[in-house]
Design an enzyme around this catalytic site. Structure first.
Site: not given
Ligand code: NAP
Ligand code: F7E
Length: 322
Positions: A127, A129, A151
């Site tokens: 990520s 992050e 995270y």
């Molecule tokens: P998501 O919607 O939050 O999905 C997370 C998945 O992980 C869900 O299927 C959840 O299953 C599963 N999970 C949680 N705890 C678990 C455990 N203990 N054992 C097995 N499975 C478990 O995330 P996403 O947005 O699809 O992202 C996919 C991956 O890419 C994640 O690793 C995330 O951190 C990473 N990532 C996401 C982004 C983004 O912007 N979306 C960017 C960079 C990296 P349940 O149904 O059990 O909850």
């Molecule tokens: O926040 C700000 C918050 O929770 C984005 C995950 O998929 O992307 C995701 O992480 C920004 C942050 O995503 C609210 O503080 C303001 O600066 O949508 P988010 P994230 O934290 O960037 C990365 C790449 C991952 O890997 C992660 O798994 O928005 N923000 N106000 C808020 N965010 C939330 N959630 N809620 C608010 O009310």
């Protein structure tokens, strides 16, 4: 003809669902690790295809991963499972470290024992992050990590273990350093979905206001459907390596509000938005923007969906769902 088999952890999540669709369209047999004895999100996977084979298991339970590997005997493993909500990771740091960090190591080690000949190709969901308090802009594959949350620290551990298993054991293991990617399938706790859902409800008279945290936070937001394509492309390369996957465009939370409210014909969104300290993070990541030149050059990958199209599409999807 025997089809290729893939095992996906996190199959019930946003990316797991898009990746399943992509792999099925390419003729793969898709297997997924699913958590819990009666996961309510099982139905989402079954809607995509009843042919997807689900294996009960948990990333913190090594034996369950080993069983899923044995039963599915995959060619490719995509480790998408994680505690993925940054805000929640501050409240649940140990659990996040176990699932998001050590969970990835459990998968790597289970693959190493199951497949000593390195036939399996492995993808780790790293990520942006991990860049946290950014050391250079835009961020590339060589930018130094500075995690700002439990995270991000857990993801950095998983990333380094992926690199180590590649270098130490010759595993075809690659990490995609993906920047934020969104869709109508995004969890409602993430800011783009939270805003687009609320804006649709406000436009329909079902809600008055949205409570948000830091409106000045800036991210590089793309469409999840584009990003799972990059995951697959990475595992089709002869040599494993890591890639930054991003749009290269920076937008603020305010920009999301601007586009979403304008799309439903509401100007002057400030009247509908309240800031609430509850949504601020103990240590914030102010801005992240990626440089995907390497992915463009070596994977022929490029984001195809603009920020504006993405946000408008998410609002539309919410309006239709109500
Ligand atoms: P998501 O919607 O939050 O999905 C997370 C998945 O992980 C869900 O299927 C959840 O299953 C599963 N999970 C949680 N705890 C678990 C455990 N203990 N054992 C097995 N499975 C478990 O995330 P996403 O947005 O699809 O992202 C996919 C991956 O890419 C994640 O690793 C995330 O951190 C990473 N990532 C996401 C982004 C983004 O912007 N979306 C960017 C960079 C990296 P349940 O149904 O059990 O909850
Ligand atoms: O926040 C700000 C918050 O929770 C984005 C995950 O998929 O992307 C995701 O992480 C920004 C942050 O995503 C609210 O503080 C303001 O600066 O949508 P988010 P994230 O934290 O960037 C990365 C790449 C991952 O890997 C992660 O798994 O928005 N923000 N106000 C808020 N965010 C939330 N959630 N809620 C608010 O009310």
């Amino acid at each position: 003809m025997s089809s290729r088999r893939a095992l996906i952890t996190g199959i019930t999540g946003q990316d797991g669902l898009y990746l399943s669709e992509l792999l099925l369209s390419k003729g793969y047999q898709v297997h997924g690790l699913i958590r819990g004895q009666n996961n309510p999100k099982r139905v989402l996977v079954e809607e995509i295809s009843p042919e997807i084979v689900l294996h009960e298991g948990d990333l913190t339970d090594f034996a369950s991963i080993a069983r899923a590997l044995k039963a599915s005997d995959p060619d490719e493993v995509y480790n998408l499972g994680a505690v993925s909500f940054v805000a929640h990771s501050f409240r649940s740091a140990l659990h996040t470290s176990n699932v998001t960090g050590q969970g990835a190591l459990n998968v790597l080690e289970a693959i190493r024992l199951h497949d000593p000949d390195n036939r399996i190709r492995f993808y780790q969901a790293s990520s942006s992050e991990m860049f946290g308090k950014v050391q250079e802009t835009p961020q590339t594959e060589t930018t130094r990590f500075y995690p700002r949350s439990p995270y991000a620290a857990a993801k950095a551990f998983a990333h380094h273990m992926t690199v180590n298993y590649r270098e130490a054991y010759g595993m075809h293991a690659s990490a995609g350093i993906l920047f934020n990617h969104e869709s109508p399938r995004r969890g409602p706790e993430f800011v783009t979905r939270k805003i687009t859902q609320a804006v649709a409800r406000i436009s329909l008279g079902l809600q008055d206001e949205i409570r948000l945290g830091n409106l000045d936070a800036a991210r590089d937001w793309g469409f999840a459907g584009d990003y799972v394509e990059a995951m697959w492309l990475m595992l089709q390369q002869d040599e494993p390596r890591d890639f930054v996957i991003a749009t290269g465009e920076l937008h603020t939370v305010r920009d999301v509000l601007e586009i979403a409210f304008a799309h439903v014909g509401i100007n002057g969104w400030a009247a509908h938005v309240a800031t609430d300290a509850e949504h601020l993070r103990p240590s914030e990541v102010d801005h992240l923007v990626g440089d995907s030149s390497e992915a463009r050059a070596h994977l022929d990958w490029e984001a195809t969906t603009s920020f504006e199209t993405l946000i408008k599409g998410m609002v539309e999807s919410e309006v239709t769902a109500h």
